[in-house]
Motif scaffolding. Sequence first.
Motif, PDB file in Angstrom:
ATOM      1  N   ARG A   8      31.366  57.970  44.007  1.00  9.32           N
ATOM      2  CA  ARG A   8      30.006  58.400  44.357  1.00  9.32           C
ATOM      3  C   ARG A   8      28.946  57.644  43.568  1.00  9.32           C
ATOM      4  O   ARG A   8      27.790  57.626  43.964  1.00  9.32           O
ATOM      5  N   GLN A   9      29.316  57.003  42.464  1.00  8.41           N
ATOM      6  CA  GLN A   9      28.341  56.365  41.602  1.00  8.41           C
ATOM      7  C   GLN A   9      28.241  54.862  41.809  1.00  8.41           C
ATOM      8  O   GLN A   9      27.325  54.238  41.290  1.00  8.41           O
ATOM      9  N   LEU A  10      29.167  54.287  42.530  1.00 14.78           N
ATOM     10  CA  LEU A  10      29.226  52.832  42.681  1.00 14.78           C
ATOM     11  C   LEU A  10      28.893  52.407  44.101  1.00 14.78           C
ATOM     12  O   LEU A  10      29.044  53.189  45.049  1.00 14.78           O
ATOM     13  N   PRO A  11      28.468  51.148  44.280  1.00 14.53           N
ATOM     14  CA  PRO A  11      28.256  50.638  45.643  1.00 14.53           C
ATOM     15  C   PRO A  11      29.553  50.700  46.443  1.00 14.53           C
ATOM     16  O   PRO A  11      30.648  50.522  45.904  1.00 14.53           O
ATOM     17  N   ALA A  12      29.413  50.943  47.732  1.00 18.45           N
ATOM     18  CA  ALA A  12      30.593  51.156  48.576  1.00 18.45           C
ATOM     19  C   ALA A  12      31.523  49.950  48.587  1.00 18.45           C
ATOM     20  O   ALA A  12      32.737  50.110  48.727  1.00 18.45           O
ATOM     21  N   GLU A  13      30.974  48.731  48.415  1.00 18.30           N
ATOM     22  CA  GLU A  13      31.814  47.545  48.531  1.00 18.30           C
ATOM     23  C   GLU A  13      32.797  47.392  47.364  1.00 18.30           C
ATOM     24  O   GLU A  13      33.704  46.568  47.432  1.00 18.30           O
ATOM     25  N   ILE A  14      32.610  48.181  46.290  1.00 19.52           N
ATOM     26  CA  ILE A  14      33.589  48.114  45.189  1.00 19.52           C
ATOM     27  C   ILE A  14      34.124  49.477  44.779  1.00 19.52           C
ATOM     28  O   ILE A  14      35.117  49.554  44.048  1.00 19.52           O
ATOM     29  N   ALA A  15      33.502  50.564  45.248  1.00 11.93           N
ATOM     30  CA  ALA A  15      33.898  51.887  44.776  1.00 11.93           C
ATOM     31  C   ALA A  15      35.366  52.192  45.078  1.00 11.93           C
ATOM     32  O   ALA A  15      36.060  52.823  44.272  1.00 11.93           O
ATOM     33  N   PHE A  16      35.880  51.720  46.202  1.00 16.33           N
ATOM     34  CA  PHE A  16      37.255  52.025  46.603  1.00 16.33           C
ATOM     35  C   PHE A  16      38.285  51.460  45.631  1.00 16.33           C
ATOM     36  O   PHE A  16      39.425  51.923  45.578  1.00 16.33           O
ATOM     37  N   LEU A  17      37.889  50.469  44.836  1.00 17.78           N
ATOM     38  CA  LEU A  17      38.831  49.825  43.923  1.00 17.78           C
ATOM     39  C   LEU A  17      39.300  50.764  42.820  1.00 17.78           C
ATOM     40  O   LEU A  17      40.363  50.540  42.227  1.00 17.78           O
ATOM     41  N   ALA A  18      38.531  51.818  42.540  1.00 14.94           N
ATOM     42  CA  ALA A  18      38.953  52.784  41.521  1.00 14.94           C
ATOM     43  C   ALA A  18      40.262  53.450  41.917  1.00 14.94           C
ATOM     44  O   ALA A  18      41.042  53.865  41.050  1.00 14.94           O
ATOM     45  N   ARG A  19      40.521  53.566  43.209  1.00 16.47           N
ATOM     46  CA  ARG A  19      41.768  54.191  43.687  1.00 16.47           C
ATOM     47  C   ARG A  19      42.933  53.204  43.667  1.00 16.47           C
ATOM     48  O   ARG A  19      44.053  53.563  44.024  1.00 16.47           O
ATOM     49  N   HIS A  20      42.658  51.946  43.276  1.00 18.93           N
ATOM     50  CA  HIS A  20      43.715  50.936  43.261  1.00 18.93           C
ATOM     51  C   HIS A  20      43.899  50.337  41.870  1.00 18.93           C
ATOM     52  O   HIS A  20      44.360  49.205  41.728  1.00 18.93           O
ATOM     53  N   GLY A  21      43.532  51.110  40.863  1.00 13.60           N
ATOM     54  CA  GLY A  21      43.846  50.757  39.487  1.00 13.60           C
ATOM     55  C   GLY A  21      42.848  49.885  38.763  1.00 13.60           C
ATOM     56  O   GLY A  21      43.115  49.469  37.630  1.00 13.60           O
ATOM     57  N   ARG A  26      34.958  48.266  34.333  1.00 13.64           N
ATOM     58  CA  ARG A  26      34.808  46.954  34.961  1.00 13.64           C
ATOM     59  C   ARG A  26      33.977  47.054  36.235  1.00 13.64           C
ATOM     60  O   ARG A  26      33.129  46.202  36.515  1.00 13.64           O
ATOM     61  N   LEU A  27      34.207  48.101  36.985  1.00 13.64           N
ATOM     62  CA  LEU A  27      33.430  48.312  38.214  1.00 13.64           C
ATOM     63  C   LEU A  27      31.974  48.588  37.894  1.00 13.64           C
ATOM     64  O   LEU A  27      31.060  48.104  38.588  1.00 13.64           O
ATOM     65  N   ALA A  30      30.272  45.363  37.055  1.00 11.23           N
ATOM     66  CA  ALA A  30      29.979  44.581  38.259  1.00 11.23           C
ATOM     67  C   ALA A  30      28.786  45.151  39.001  1.00 11.23           C
ATOM     68  O   ALA A  30      27.942  44.398  39.517  1.00 11.23           O
ATOM     69  N   ALA A  31      28.690  46.471  39.080  1.00 14.13           N
ATOM     70  CA  ALA A  31      27.552  47.096  39.754  1.00 14.13           C
ATOM     71  C   ALA A  31      26.250  46.762  39.040  1.00 14.13           C
ATOM     72  O   ALA A  31      25.227  46.468  39.676  1.00 14.13           O
ATOM     73  N   ALA A  32      26.274  46.775  37.699  1.00 20.11           N
ATOM     74  CA  ALA A  32      25.066  46.454  36.931  1.00 20.11           C
ATOM     75  C   ALA A  32      24.663  45.001  37.127  1.00 20.11           C
ATOM     76  O   ALA A  32      23.477  44.681  37.294  1.00 20.11           O
TER      77      ALA A  32
END
Length: 612
Positions: A8-21, A26-27, A30-32
């Motif tokens: 919910r806190q990250l841009p959609a283009e990278i937020a899904f990566l939290a579910r893949h380790g 780091r995310l 990248a958002a900053a």
Amino acid sequence: MQPETVDRQLPAEIAFLARHGVPAGRLAEAAALGAAWDVPADAALIRSGLLAECEFYRALAAETGLPFAGGPLPVHPRARLPEAVLAGLVPLATGDDARPGYAYAPHGRDVAEILARRAGLPAGFSITTPGAIRDSVIAARGSHVAALAADGLAARHPEFSYRGGASRLQLGLAYLAGLGSGLLSAWAPAESWACASIVLGGAFLGSTALRLAAALERVPVEPARPPPRIPDRDLPVYTVLIALHREARVVPRLLRAVAAIDYPAAKLDVKIVIEAGDAETAQALSSAPLPGFAEVIVAPEGEPRTKPRALNVALPLARGEFVTVYDAEDVPEPGQLRLAVSFFRRSPPEVACLQARLVIDNAHDGWLTRMFAIEYAALFDVTNPALARFDLPVPLGGTSNHFRRSVLQALGGWDAWNVTEDADLGFRLAAAGYRVADLPSATLEEAPHHLGAWLRQRTRWMKGFLQVSVTHSRRPWETLRRLGPLRAFGAWAMSFGTVASALGFPAFMVLAADALVTGRLLAADTPLAIASASVGATLFAAGLLAITIPPLEGVRRRGWSSLLPLVALMPVYYCLVSLAAWRGLLEFVLEPQRWNKTEHGLARTSRAGLLP
């Protein structure tokens, strides 16, 4: 922090990566960076080196439930280059031509869109990487890529390519001139030399006059008032092209220099081009930690195997608003790209190119490298900046020239058949109505310190100037119409005039000195002899001034007081230049497409302390 909270806190283009380790920290970084640079967060993540490209797209494939295609891809024959590479979407040859599959490497908003549509994606889609699409399309269209890189300019603008060599008219005139000179020499040797000295003297004087005028133009080494630093978010994408061939030795230094460039990583588009058979350089690049913003492009087999052909392979894939070229051994000032953006934005649209200053880094390797450093100071700190101010055609250096990409592509890139493609492009820019401006930023280069290597390099340059002269004199009246009298004179003086001066330098100096010492200058008793003697005396004085005043001024501007005494030896150095000119003339006739490769990575000293 739970993946759902991160989501919910990250841009959609990278937020899904939290579910893949991928770690949340780091995310967040990248958002900053993406927000600070005004780029999509996935671009900041990958190009900053926070996550490998392959890892990102594997995770995207797992998230969407689509298959991952790592490459090589079975590219469909209708795939287009560069469109498929730039779009990140390529049709695949699946055996069903009615409904071909597609390999997709989305980025930015397209990543968020494909995640939102994951359940409604059409059949036949797979996720891949941009690198896999690039390599697969180039491999599948190799013959097309090679032909376009070699002959694209010749096909679109044959009058601006050396592809066809000299015209029949030029060959006929050269034959008649040679025959006439031979007959005149046999019949009246004294008169033939007098005529030759007058004709060649014009070319010599044209070249020397420009160099002397340039030395009077005061151009600072650094900008008097550096422009304000442009915020990262306002900088455009910048493409850097680097052509390597048998350069494994300098790969580590090159990558350090590239990594030191002061520019947002997500807005750097560095393309390193190598030849298909260069396994040593390929191995060195694969073993090195390549920055996330750099990619390696393998140029397909083809002729001629020249640097401009390699650059033409990469140019259609350039993403930047501006494009620059660096050589394998180059170390540009870290802020050079930022300064170039500032200069371009303050310049009118007709300024299509900026030429940075080339400075020899290993001057203290020996006498030859010291003289090379003095010569470069005269050329890049005195002559070329003055030519730019005079609005005359500038024979570009082979590196650190910065272009508006749209103009460079419209002109057809580089002439793959010209071994001094840089000087040729400078004249083509002028013929098309564009200007070259000076960029007061240094790029350190390595000079050859062995005479054999120096001679091979300089032979190629002299041969290339002859090729430039031929190309731009096939239609002399058209060249005169495009450039105008003054600019046409400048182009002629800096191409043919440079070679003619070098060819005749030793003879002019010896004969003029002899005439002065023996008194034959004052004993001339016929109009032709008087004219010849006058030309000889003028050339003697002008030649000495032209090969000492600009180097003195260049060394002074650089503050190299230790090299000042060596300027007195420039006449000796120019005798070597003359030898290279005669070799270049011979190669021009016998081996016009031979590329005399300069080996790098052999420096023993470094002015800037760059050696490991």
